[in-house]
Design an enzyme around this catalytic site. Structure first.
Site, short mmCIF file in Angstrom:
data_model
loop_
_atom_site.label_atom_id
_atom_site.label_comp_id
_atom_site.label_asym_id
_atom_site.label_seq_id
_atom_site.Cartn_x
_atom_site.Cartn_y
_atom_site.Cartn_z
N HIS A 96 66.37 84.43 -47.54
CA HIS A 96 66.58 85.64 -46.75
C HIS A 96 67.88 85.46 -45.98
O HIS A 96 68.06 84.46 -45.28
CB HIS A 96 65.41 85.84 -45.78
CG HIS A 96 65.69 86.84 -44.71
ND1 HIS A 96 66.12 88.12 -44.97
CD2 HIS A 96 65.64 86.74 -43.35
CE1 HIS A 96 66.30 88.76 -43.82
NE2 HIS A 96 66.03 87.95 -42.83
N HIS A 98 71.30 87.47 -43.71
CA HIS A 98 71.85 88.65 -43.05
C HIS A 98 73.28 88.80 -43.59
O HIS A 98 74.24 88.57 -42.88
CB HIS A 98 71.89 88.47 -41.54
CG HIS A 98 70.53 88.34 -40.91
ND1 HIS A 98 70.34 88.16 -39.56
CD2 HIS A 98 69.28 88.36 -41.46
CE1 HIS A 98 69.03 88.09 -39.30
NE2 HIS A 98 68.37 88.20 -40.43
N TYR A 123 75.18 90.98 -64.91
CA TYR A 123 74.66 89.82 -64.18
C TYR A 123 73.79 90.21 -63.00
O TYR A 123 72.87 89.50 -62.63
CB TYR A 123 75.78 88.86 -63.80
CG TYR A 123 76.23 88.12 -65.03
CD1 TYR A 123 75.50 87.03 -65.50
CD2 TYR A 123 77.31 88.58 -65.78
CE1 TYR A 123 75.86 86.41 -66.67
CE2 TYR A 123 77.67 87.95 -66.95
CZ TYR A 123 76.94 86.86 -67.40
OH TYR A 123 77.28 86.24 -68.56
ZN LIG Z 1 66.30 88.19 -40.82
#
Ligand SMILES: [Zn+2]
Length: 225
Positions: A96, A98, A123
């Site tokens: 995860h 940002h 891709y």
């Molecule tokens: Zn986050």
């Protein structure tokens, strides 16, 4: 003593985390990585830890119920990881970030929540697949887990609006590469947005699906309107 496989995964989390951080793919102490181990437990990056400066010995070790066994307190974004593992049986790692361009993409009005990007490159489809958009949730809100469960495991990649991507993979390397591919494809999309770009045709996408046995939610007869 930790076994060799776990030690290897701890080091891999630190190595990939540092690589992502140093390339500016997640700033400050944002972003988190988890790996699911053979006993059903996981390794996950600690809360408020920068991915650029992780210590293998301080990675949070959770049991199969996501309870902390050792290491620092885990990221508060555990509900995200947990829901994705629950619904994606083959997933062994989740990344995860940002990352700038994916977050920017999540703010645009034209985004189809069932496929946040058009078929820009082969891709993107081969490594990331289609990406679902989820609405905004406060970081750590357990409701985001229910939203991910609502996707019923159809998507390995999910983009949280105003927040960032969450991507599962069969290996940590696959999850990292898929997240990078999503970020780069978002960047390309933003560069050509409004310039009347030519994306892959339906026929070209179908050819990839057949040739590489891709499992794309949209091309299974569930066409967007
Ligand atoms: Zn986050």
């Amino acid at each position: 003593m930790k076994d060799a496989a776990e030690r290897h995964q701890r080091e891999a989390i630190c190595r990939f985390g540092r690589s992502l951080f140093e390339r500016g793919l997640t700033p400050g102490s944002s972003g988190n990585i988890s790996v699911r181990l053979d006993d059903g437990g996981w390794l996950v990056t600690p809360t408020n830890a920068s991915l650029g400066f992780l210590d293998p010995a301080r990675i949070s070790r959770l049991d199969a119920q996501a309870k902390l066994i050792s290491g620092d307190a885990p990221t508060k974004e555990i509900p995200l990881h947990r829901a994705l593992y629950e619904t994606r049986g083959s997933a062994r790692a989740i990344v995860h970030l940002h990352s700038t361009h994916a977050v920017a993409l999540s703010l645009l009005p034209e985004i189809d929540p069932r496929a946040v990007l058009p078929p820009v490159t082969p891709y993107y489809l081969m490594r990331t697949g289609e990406t679902a958009l989820l609405p905004y949730y406060r970081p750590g809100d357990p409701a985001v887990g229910d939203a991910i469960r609502g996707l019923a495991g159809k998507y390995a990649a999910v983009l949280l609006a105003n927040h960032g991507p969450v991507v599962a993979g069969d290996t940590l390397e696959a999850a990292v590469f898929a997240t990078e591919e999503l970020e780069e494809t978002a960047k390309i999309y933003l560069l050509v947005r409004g310039l009347n770009p030519r994306f892959l045709s339906k026929q070209q996408v179908l050819d990839l699906v057949q040739r590489f046995d891709l499992n794309l939610p949209h091309t299974d007869g569930d066409e967007p309107k």
